[in-house]
Motif scaffolding. Structure first.
Motif, PDB file in Angstrom:
ATOM      1  N   LEU A 190       0.818  -1.115   0.094  1.00 45.22           N
ATOM      2  CA  LEU A 190       0.044   0.000   0.079  1.00 45.22           C
ATOM      3  C   LEU A 190       0.885   1.338   0.024  1.00 45.22           C
ATOM      4  O   LEU A 190       1.929   1.310   0.766  1.00 45.22           O
ATOM      5  CB  LEU A 190      -0.749   0.075   1.073  1.00 45.22           C
ATOM      6  CG  LEU A 190      -2.042  -1.259   1.161  1.00 45.22           C
ATOM      7  CD1 LEU A 190      -2.663  -1.005   2.648  1.00 45.22           C
ATOM      8  CD2 LEU A 190      -2.804  -1.102   0.288  1.00 45.22           C
ATOM      9  N   LYS A 199       1.080   5.187   0.576  1.00 49.25           N
ATOM     10  CA  LYS A 199       0.380   6.481   1.231  1.00 49.25           C
ATOM     11  C   LYS A 199       0.814   7.697   0.434  1.00 49.25           C
ATOM     12  O   LYS A 199       1.616   7.642  -0.571  1.00 49.25           O
ATOM     13  CB  LYS A 199       0.915   6.503   2.571  1.00 49.25           C
ATOM     14  CG  LYS A 199       0.766   5.449   3.583  1.00 49.25           C
ATOM     15  CD  LYS A 199       1.445   5.764   4.803  1.00 49.25           C
ATOM     16  CE  LYS A 199       1.089   4.729   5.857  1.00 49.25           C
ATOM     17  NZ  LYS A 199       1.664   5.053   7.173  1.00 49.25           N
ATOM     18  N   LEU A 244      -6.785  -3.593   6.074  1.00 51.30           N
ATOM     19  CA  LEU A 244      -5.892  -2.621   6.250  1.00 51.30           C
ATOM     20  C   LEU A 244      -5.303  -2.951   7.412  1.00 51.30           C
ATOM     21  O   LEU A 244      -5.814  -3.410   8.539  1.00 51.30           O
ATOM     22  CB  LEU A 244      -6.779  -1.286   6.176  1.00 51.30           C
ATOM     23  CG  LEU A 244      -7.448  -0.769   5.021  1.00 51.30           C
ATOM     24  CD1 LEU A 244      -8.123   0.435   5.151  1.00 51.30           C
ATOM     25  CD2 LEU A 244      -6.136  -0.459   3.726  1.00 51.30           C
ATOM     26  N   TYR A 273      -7.669   4.373   5.171  1.00 47.26           N
ATOM     27  CA  TYR A 273      -7.923   4.376   3.686  1.00 47.26           C
ATOM     28  C   TYR A 273      -7.888   5.684   3.078  1.00 47.26           C
ATOM     29  O   TYR A 273      -7.384   5.919   1.921  1.00 47.26           O
ATOM     30  CB  TYR A 273      -9.168   3.479   3.368  1.00 47.26           C
ATOM     31  CG  TYR A 273      -9.711   3.412   2.074  1.00 47.26           C
ATOM     32  CD1 TYR A 273      -9.255   2.324   1.480  1.00 47.26           C
ATOM     33  CD2 TYR A 273     -10.401   4.583   1.237  1.00 47.26           C
ATOM     34  CE1 TYR A 273      -9.373   2.108   0.179  1.00 47.26           C
ATOM     35  CE2 TYR A 273     -10.758   4.375   0.048  1.00 47.26           C
ATOM     36  CZ  TYR A 273     -10.187   3.339  -0.616  1.00 47.26           C
ATOM     37  OH  TYR A 273     -10.647   3.206  -1.973  1.00 47.26           O
ATOM     38  N   LEU A 315      -4.515   6.792   1.731  1.00 47.55           N
ATOM     39  CA  LEU A 315      -3.865   5.932   0.786  1.00 47.55           C
ATOM     40  C   LEU A 315      -3.787   6.468  -0.777  1.00 47.55           C
ATOM     41  O   LEU A 315      -4.831   7.137  -1.241  1.00 47.55           O
ATOM     42  CB  LEU A 315      -4.343   4.557   0.665  1.00 47.55           C
ATOM     43  CG  LEU A 315      -4.477   3.556   1.994  1.00 47.55           C
ATOM     44  CD1 LEU A 315      -4.914   2.494   1.737  1.00 47.55           C
ATOM     45  CD2 LEU A 315      -2.796   3.488   2.011  1.00 47.55           C
ATOM     46  N   ILE A 348      -1.750   1.256  -4.950  1.00 47.48           N
ATOM     47  CA  ILE A 348      -1.171   0.088  -4.620  1.00 47.48           C
ATOM     48  C   ILE A 348       0.008  -0.208  -5.373  1.00 47.48           C
ATOM     49  O   ILE A 348      -0.148   0.021  -6.651  1.00 47.48           O
ATOM     50  CB  ILE A 348      -2.302  -1.070  -4.658  1.00 47.48           C
ATOM     51  CG1 ILE A 348      -3.295  -1.092  -3.424  1.00 47.48           C
ATOM     52  CG2 ILE A 348      -1.687  -2.529  -4.770  1.00 47.48           C
ATOM     53  CD1 ILE A 348      -4.306  -2.056  -3.483  1.00 47.48           C
ATOM     54  N   LEU A 395      -5.389   4.749  -6.728  1.00 47.17           N
ATOM     55  CA  LEU A 395      -6.741   3.999  -6.357  1.00 47.17           C
ATOM     56  C   LEU A 395      -7.571   4.740  -7.016  1.00 47.17           C
ATOM     57  O   LEU A 395      -8.753   4.017  -7.383  1.00 47.17           O
ATOM     58  CB  LEU A 395      -6.894   4.247  -4.814  1.00 47.17           C
ATOM     59  CG  LEU A 395      -6.294   3.563  -3.828  1.00 47.17           C
ATOM     60  CD1 LEU A 395      -6.510   4.158  -2.384  1.00 47.17           C
ATOM     61  CD2 LEU A 395      -6.235   2.280  -3.915  1.00 47.17           C
TER      62      LEU A 395
END
Length: 235
Positions: free
Chosen positions: A166, A168, A199, A205, A208, A211, A230
Motif C-alpha cells: 500500500l 501512502k 488494512l 484508507y 492511501l 497500490i 486508487l
C-alpha cells in the motif's frame, strides 16, 4: 592426324580385355566438363559462405533491434506510469508542490505533506511478466484485489509470487501479508489473481494513494513493479 583415336583398355582378372576407342574431342569435353563442375562447386561454396555470413549478421542485428525495442517499450511504460500518477494530482496543487522544494531533495512539499517521488515513481519491468486489468473493491473493512498475470515468455513456464504494498500519500509503503495460496503462481500463459486483505493497524484508507504490485520469481528476483493509483483501479 584427323583420324587419331585414343585407346582405353579395361582389364579384369577373370574376363577378357575390353578396349574402347575415344575421339580426342570427347576427352576435351570431359576435361572441360570436370573443370566447369569444379568451378560451379567453388562458386556454390563461396555463395553458401557469403549467405551464411549475411544471415549471421542479420540475426545479430535482429537481436540488437529486439533489445532496443524492449528498452524503448520499458521506457514508454515508465513514462505512461509517470503520466498516470501526475494526472491523479490536481494540476494547480502539483505546480505549487514542484515549485516549493529544491530539485536535489527529490521531494515535493505541500501543506504539511511530503511526497517521496523516488519511491512513488519507482517502476521496473523486465518484460517477463505482464499485469493487466487491475481492479480493487472495498468490501466492509477489507479490500478485494484482482488482476491478470501474463507470462510474456511462453517458451518456458513462469513461477513465483505476487506481492502487494500500500502506498501512502507521502510515498511511503506498507507491505501487505496476503494469502500465499492466492499470490503464488506457476503459469505457462496467464492467471487471474484474486485475493482479499484487510488494512493494517494504523493505516487510514483516506491517506492511501495507491497500490504497488510486485512480481518476483522463485529466486526472489523482482521482475515487475508498478504503482496503481486508487482513483484508477477502484470499482
Amino acid at each position: 592426324m584427323g583420324n587419331t583415336k585414343y585407346n582405353v583398355l579395361f582389364m579384369k582378372d577373370d574376363d577378357t580385355v575390353k578396349r574402347y576407342r575415344l575421339s580426342p574431342l570427347w576427352l576435351k569435353m570431359l576435361f572441360w566438363f570436370i573443370l566447369l563442375l569444379a568451378l560451379c562447386a567453388g562458386a556454390g561454396a563461396w555463395s553458401g559462405y557469403t549467405f551464411w555470413n549475411q544471415n549471421t549478421m542479420l540475426k545479430r542485428e535482429k537481436l540488437e533491434l529486439h533489445k532496443k525495442l524492449n528498452d524503448a517499450s520499458v521506457q514508454l511504460e515508465r513514462l505512461e506510469n509517470v503520466n498516470k500518477i501526475l494526472d491523479s494530482y490536481d494540476p494547480n496543487e502539483l505546480q505549487s508542490l514542484l515549485a516549493s522544494v529544491p530539485v536535489e531533495e527529490k521531494k515535493v512539499e505541500s501543506t504539511g505533506v511530503k511526497v517521496d517521488l523516488t519511491k512513488l515513481l519507482f517502476y521496473k519491468n523486465l518484460m517477463r511478466a505482464g499485469v493487466e486489468n487491475v481492479k480493487l473493491r472495498r468490501s466492509g473493512g477489507s479490500l478485494a484485489l484482482s488482476f491478470d498475470l501474463n507470462n510474456l515468455q511462453t517458451s518456458s513456464a513462469l513461477s513465483g509470487e505476487a506481492k502487494i504494498e500500500l502506498i501512502k500519500n507521502s510515498g511511503s509503503g506498507v507491505r501487505i501479508k496476503s494469502n500465499p495460496n492466492d499470490m503464488s503462481f506457476h503459469i505457462q500463459r496467464f492467471k487471474v489473481v484474486r485475493t482479499r486483505f484487510g488494512l493494517p493497524a494504523g493505516v487510514n484508507y483516506d491517506h492511501l494513494y495507491g497500490i504497488r504490485l510486485m512480481i518476483t520469481t522463485k529466486q526472489d528476483e523482482l521482475i515487475f513493479s508498478e504503482v496503481y493509483p486508487l482513483s484508477r483501479i477502484l470499482n
